[in-house]
Design a protein around this motif. Structure first.
Motif, PDB file in Angstrom:
ATOM      1  N   ARG A  39       0.834  -1.199   0.000  1.00  0.00           N
ATOM      2  CA  ARG A  39       0.000   0.000   0.000  1.00  0.00           C
ATOM      3  C   ARG A  39       0.877   1.261   0.000  1.00  0.00           C
ATOM      4  N   LYS A  40       1.960   1.247   0.751  1.00  0.00           N
ATOM      5  CA  LYS A  40       2.886   2.383   0.762  1.00  0.00           C
ATOM      6  C   LYS A  40       3.507   2.596  -0.616  1.00  0.00           C
ATOM      7  N   LYS A  41       3.839   1.488  -1.287  1.00  0.00           N
ATOM      8  CA  LYS A  41       4.401   1.596  -2.639  1.00  0.00           C
ATOM      9  C   LYS A  41       3.386   2.194  -3.605  1.00  0.00           C
ATOM     10  N   LEU A  42       2.125   1.802  -3.458  1.00  0.00           N
ATOM     11  CA  LEU A  42       1.079   2.359  -4.307  1.00  0.00           C
ATOM     12  C   LEU A  42       0.941   3.860  -4.075  1.00  0.00           C
ATOM     13  N   VAL A  43       0.925   4.276  -2.826  1.00  0.00           N
ATOM     14  CA  VAL A  43       0.813   5.702  -2.502  1.00  0.00           C
ATOM     15  C   VAL A  43       1.992   6.467  -3.084  1.00  0.00           C
ATOM     16  N   ASN A  44       3.189   5.918  -2.970  1.00  0.00           N
ATOM     17  CA  ASN A  44       4.376   6.565  -3.536  1.00  0.00           C
ATOM     18  C   ASN A  44       4.281   6.674  -5.050  1.00  0.00           C
ATOM     19  N   SER A  90      -2.311 -10.598  -4.813  1.00  0.00           N
ATOM     20  CA  SER A  90      -1.078 -10.111  -5.443  1.00  0.00           C
ATOM     21  C   SER A  90      -1.359  -9.017  -6.473  1.00  0.00           C
ATOM     22  N   GLN A  91      -2.619  -8.928  -6.940  1.00  0.00           N
ATOM     23  CA  GLN A  91      -2.991  -7.914  -7.929  1.00  0.00           C
ATOM     24  C   GLN A  91      -3.555  -6.642  -7.292  1.00  0.00           C
ATOM     25  N   SER A  92      -3.814  -6.687  -6.011  1.00  0.00           N
ATOM     26  CA  SER A  92      -4.648  -5.657  -5.399  1.00  0.00           C
ATOM     27  C   SER A  92      -3.990  -4.290  -5.289  1.00  0.00           C
ATOM     28  N   TYR A  93      -2.675  -4.214  -5.266  1.00  0.00           N
ATOM     29  CA  TYR A  93      -2.008  -2.915  -5.164  1.00  0.00           C
ATOM     30  C   TYR A  93      -1.295  -2.515  -6.440  1.00  0.00           C
ATOM     31  N   ARG A  94      -1.620  -3.213  -7.529  1.00  0.00           N
ATOM     32  CA  ARG A  94      -1.171  -2.754  -8.836  1.00  0.00           C
ATOM     33  C   ARG A  94      -2.077  -1.613  -9.282  1.00  0.00           C
ATOM     34  N   ASP A  95      -1.566  -0.732 -10.102  1.00  0.00           N
ATOM     35  CA  ASP A  95      -2.346   0.423 -10.549  1.00  0.00           C
ATOM     36  C   ASP A  95      -3.193   0.030 -11.767  1.00  0.00           C
ATOM     37  N   ILE A  96      -4.144  -0.880 -11.511  1.00  0.00           N
ATOM     38  CA  ILE A  96      -5.012  -1.394 -12.565  1.00  0.00           C
ATOM     39  C   ILE A  96      -6.439  -1.526 -12.030  1.00  0.00           C
ATOM     40  N   ALA A  97      -7.405  -1.511 -12.966  1.00  0.00           N
ATOM     41  CA  ALA A  97      -8.777  -1.870 -12.615  1.00  0.00           C
ATOM     42  C   ALA A  97      -8.868  -3.390 -12.576  1.00  0.00           C
ATOM     43  N   PHE A  98      -9.906  -3.919 -11.887  1.00  0.00           N
ATOM     44  CA  PHE A  98     -10.021  -5.368 -11.754  1.00  0.00           C
ATOM     45  C   PHE A  98     -11.497  -5.741 -11.672  1.00  0.00           C
ATOM     46  N   PRO A  99     -11.920  -6.827 -12.331  1.00  0.00           N
ATOM     47  CA  PRO A  99     -13.337  -7.210 -12.318  1.00  0.00           C
ATOM     48  C   PRO A  99     -13.832  -7.555 -10.914  1.00  0.00           C
ATOM     49  N   LYS A 156       1.960   9.444  -5.947  1.00  0.00           N
ATOM     50  CA  LYS A 156       2.584  10.740  -5.668  1.00  0.00           C
ATOM     51  C   LYS A 156       3.697  11.073  -6.649  1.00  0.00           C
ATOM     52  N   GLU A 157       4.612  10.146  -6.842  1.00  0.00           N
ATOM     53  CA  GLU A 157       5.824  10.432  -7.615  1.00  0.00           C
ATOM     54  C   GLU A 157       5.611  10.305  -9.121  1.00  0.00           C
ATOM     55  N   GLU A 158       4.905   9.268  -9.563  1.00  0.00           N
ATOM     56  CA  GLU A 158       4.749   9.021 -10.995  1.00  0.00           C
ATOM     57  C   GLU A 158       3.443   9.587 -11.550  1.00  0.00           C
ATOM     58  N   ASP A 165      -2.519  15.965  -3.524  1.00  0.00           N
ATOM     59  CA  ASP A 165      -3.334  16.159  -2.322  1.00  0.00           C
ATOM     60  C   ASP A 165      -2.857  15.198  -1.227  1.00  0.00           C
ATOM     61  N   THR A 166      -2.177  15.719  -0.213  1.00  0.00           N
ATOM     62  CA  THR A 166      -1.589  14.866   0.821  1.00  0.00           C
ATOM     63  C   THR A 166      -2.666  14.185   1.668  1.00  0.00           C
ATOM     64  N   ASN A 167      -3.782  14.879   1.914  1.00  0.00           N
ATOM     65  CA  ASN A 167      -4.870  14.246   2.668  1.00  0.00           C
ATOM     66  C   ASN A 167      -5.442  13.063   1.901  1.00  0.00           C
ATOM     67  N   LEU A 168      -5.562  13.211   0.595  1.00  0.00           N
ATOM     68  CA  LEU A 168      -6.051  12.125  -0.250  1.00  0.00           C
ATOM     69  C   LEU A 168      -5.079  10.951  -0.246  1.00  0.00           C
ATOM     70  N   LEU A 169      -3.797  11.225  -0.369  1.00  0.00           N
ATOM     71  CA  LEU A 169      -2.795  10.162  -0.343  1.00  0.00           C
ATOM     72  C   LEU A 169      -2.821   9.430   0.996  1.00  0.00           C
ATOM     73  N   ASP A 170      -2.991  10.180   2.086  1.00  0.00           N
ATOM     74  CA  ASP A 170      -3.102   9.555   3.407  1.00  0.00           C
ATOM     75  C   ASP A 170      -4.335   8.653   3.479  1.00  0.00           C
ATOM     76  N   ALA A 171      -5.450   9.121   2.905  1.00  0.00           N
ATOM     77  CA  ALA A 171      -6.685   8.336   2.919  1.00  0.00           C
ATOM     78  C   ALA A 171      -6.512   7.032   2.146  1.00  0.00           C
ATOM     79  N   ILE A 172      -5.900   7.106   0.969  1.00  0.00           N
ATOM     80  CA  ILE A 172      -5.658   5.904   0.175  1.00  0.00           C
ATOM     81  C   ILE A 172      -4.737   4.952   0.930  1.00  0.00           C
ATOM     82  N   GLY A 173      -3.793   5.515   1.663  1.00  0.00           N
ATOM     83  CA  GLY A 173      -2.880   4.697   2.442  1.00  0.00           C
ATOM     84  C   GLY A 173      -3.541   3.978   3.610  1.00  0.00           C
ATOM     85  N   LYS A 174      -4.729   4.414   3.989  1.00  0.00           N
ATOM     86  CA  LYS A 174      -5.430   3.790   5.121  1.00  0.00           C
ATOM     87  C   LYS A 174      -6.404   2.697   4.696  1.00  0.00           C
ATOM     88  N   VAL A 175      -6.805   2.677   3.429  1.00  0.00           N
ATOM     89  CA  VAL A 175      -7.826   1.725   2.975  1.00  0.00           C
ATOM     90  C   VAL A 175      -7.157   0.455   2.446  1.00  0.00           C
TER      91      VAL A 175
END
Length: 219
Positions: free
Chosen positions: A15-20, A52-61, A23-25, A30-40
């Protein structure tokens, strides 16, 4: 679908990697938004087989012809809303409930509507188990939820052929609507701000591809 409420170091690290990444790429600022995503815990919304797919930056059925949105899409739309704590937010398309949780983590009072009965009942039960308690509704989201209007913010999580007039009228003066508008293949993200009783400011942004918004005021 069976869920095990486990949030170990592997999932926290992912989850931390996803938030990074957001933010970076993806340049989400919005830091509050990034914090919120980091909590869910996004992996909770997946069968354990697909964690294993859940924190990739992709949609999923998620079934019923719907998807859990790509994290970037969730972040992009939510950032456009500029959610403040206490905002009354209408979410059109509950889906998995992931976006709902992000809005709740930002301190919004969320009214969320889903037309697919199976998804509605699944999200309502599941979010309650997670400790999230939005206001759930089953019905045609293309018409909004006029009985609880006005809203500070309205977020549409499916592609619409046009902006429903009935939805605009449910915005508070100064409120913001974020909606993808286009054909069934691609949509432009549109932000609309209600300036006064009769005037609106419309901003057209990037291109996305969403599942279609279905209903009396849509497809």
């Amino acid at each position: 679908m069976a869920y095990k409420f486990v949030d170990n170091y592997r999932e926290q690290g992912a989850r931390k990697k996803l938030v990074n990444l957001l933010k970076e790429e993806r340049k989400i600022e919005d830091t509050n938004l990034l914090d919120a995503i980091g909590k869910v815990p996004r992996h909770y919304f997946f069968d354990e087989t697909f964690w294993s797919q859940s924190y990739r930056d992709i949609a999923f059925p998620i079934g019923e012809g719907q998807t859990i949105s790509q994290p970037y899409t969730v972040a992009y739309q939510t950032q456009l809303l500029h959610v403040s704590e206490g905002d009354k937010v209408l979410e059109i398309g509950t889906g998995s409930g992931y976006q709902t949780c992000v809005l709740l983590e930002l301190g919004a009072s969320v009214y969320t509507i889903e037309r697919q009965e199976k998804l509605y009942h699944r999200a309502k039960l599941f979010l309650s188990k997670m400790g999230y308690h939005p206001n759930f509704f089953l019905g045609d989201g293309s018409k909004g939820i006029p009985e609880h209007a006005p809203y500070d913010k309205i977020l549409v999580t499916a592609g619409a052929p046009f902006v429903p007039e009935i939805m605009l009228k449910q915005l508070r003066i100064g409120g913001t609507l974020v909606i993808p508008v286009g054909d069934e293949k691609s949509q432009k993200m549109i932000t609309i701000i209600r300036v006064n009783e009769n005037d609106y400011e419309r901003i057209e942004l990037d291109t996305f591809r969403f599942v279609p918004l279905v209903g009396d005021q849509a497809w």
